[in-house]
Design a protein around this motif. Sequence first.
Motif, PDB file in Angstrom:
ATOM      1  N   ILE A   1      76.715  85.434  19.084  1.00 44.08           N
ATOM      2  CA  ILE A   1      77.658  85.340  17.959  1.00 44.08           C
ATOM      3  C   ILE A   1      78.769  84.354  18.292  1.00 44.08           C
ATOM      4  CG2 ILE A   1      79.446  86.593  16.679  1.00 44.08           C
ATOM      5  CD1 ILE A   1      77.519  89.061  16.817  1.00 44.08           C
ATOM      6  N   SER A   2      79.298  84.461  19.483  1.00 48.70           N
ATOM      7  CA  SER A   2      80.365  83.568  19.915  1.00 48.70           C
ATOM      8  C   SER A   2      79.889  82.115  19.944  1.00 48.70           C
ATOM      9  CB  SER A   2      80.863  83.991  21.289  1.00 48.70           C
ATOM     10  OG  SER A   2      81.898  83.150  21.716  1.00 48.70           O
ATOM     11  N   ASP A   3      78.716  81.878  20.502  1.00 47.16           N
ATOM     12  CA  ASP A   3      78.166  80.526  20.576  1.00 47.16           C
ATOM     13  C   ASP A   3      77.923  79.943  19.188  1.00 47.16           C
ATOM     14  OD1 ASP A   3      78.214  80.647  23.331  1.00 47.16           O
ATOM     15  OD2 ASP A   3      76.054  81.035  23.532  1.00 47.16           O
ATOM     16  N   LEU A   4      77.330  80.735  18.319  1.00 53.21           N
ATOM     17  CA  LEU A   4      77.027  80.249  16.974  1.00 53.21           C
ATOM     18  C   LEU A   4      78.305  80.019  16.173  1.00 53.21           C
ATOM     19  CD1 LEU A   4      74.964  79.365  14.941  1.00 53.21           C
ATOM     20  CD2 LEU A   4      74.583  81.765  14.345  1.00 53.21           C
ATOM     21  N   THR A   5      79.258  80.906  16.300  1.00 53.69           N
ATOM     22  CA  THR A   5      80.543  80.731  15.620  1.00 53.69           C
ATOM     23  C   THR A   5      81.237  79.473  16.126  1.00 53.69           C
ATOM     24  OG1 THR A   5      80.766  83.110  15.341  1.00 53.69           O
ATOM     25  CG2 THR A   5      82.763  81.815  15.108  1.00 53.69           C
ATOM     26  N   ASN A   6      81.177  79.242  17.413  1.00 49.72           N
ATOM     27  CA  ASN A   6      81.771  78.041  17.993  1.00 49.72           C
ATOM     28  C   ASN A   6      81.074  76.779  17.472  1.00 49.72           C
ATOM     29  OD1 ASN A   6      83.579  76.626  19.762  1.00 49.72           O
ATOM     30  ND2 ASN A   6      81.824  76.299  21.112  1.00 49.72           N
ATOM     31  N   THR A   7      79.759  76.816  17.389  1.00 53.71           N
ATOM     32  CA  THR A   7      79.002  75.685  16.846  1.00 53.71           C
ATOM     33  C   THR A   7      79.417  75.409  15.407  1.00 53.71           C
ATOM     34  OG1 THR A   7      77.108  76.113  18.279  1.00 53.71           O
ATOM     35  CG2 THR A   7      76.686  74.855  16.261  1.00 53.71           C
TER      36      THR A   7
ATOM     37  N   TYR B   1      75.305  90.853  11.639  1.00 62.72           N
ATOM     38  CA  TYR B   1      76.298  89.790  11.565  1.00 62.72           C
ATOM     39  C   TYR B   1      75.734  88.479  12.116  1.00 62.72           C
ATOM     40  CZ  TYR B   1      80.630  87.212  12.044  1.00 62.72           C
ATOM     41  OH  TYR B   1      81.611  86.254  11.954  1.00 62.72           O
ATOM     42  N   LEU B   2      75.017  88.538  13.238  1.00 63.83           N
ATOM     43  CA  LEU B   2      74.400  87.349  13.806  1.00 63.83           C
ATOM     44  C   LEU B   2      73.390  86.759  12.826  1.00 63.83           C
ATOM     45  CD1 LEU B   2      73.930  85.375  16.116  1.00 63.83           C
ATOM     46  CD2 LEU B   2      72.333  87.045  17.110  1.00 63.83           C
TER      47      LEU B   2
END
Length: 71
Positions: free
Chosen positions: A11-17, A52-53
């Motif tokens: 989730i963090s990686d995708l949100t950052n992307t 959420y992901l």
Amino acid sequence: MNDLKELLNEISDLTNTIETQYPELYQFLEEDPMTLPVARHPKVDKSTLEKYLQSLRELLKHHLETHNNRG
């Protein structure tokens, strides 16, 4: 517990992307990163994080399909 950490990392990686590569899309995440939940004891479990992901993936996929593809 490892599953939860992996989900949170994804989730963090995708949100950052989304934030860095698709800033025009970031505003549609329907969340303010600085906001805390209003509920006293919000339920956040593996299922909630998986949903959420998946919603983040679908949001990005839809954006890429309907706008100029950046890669």
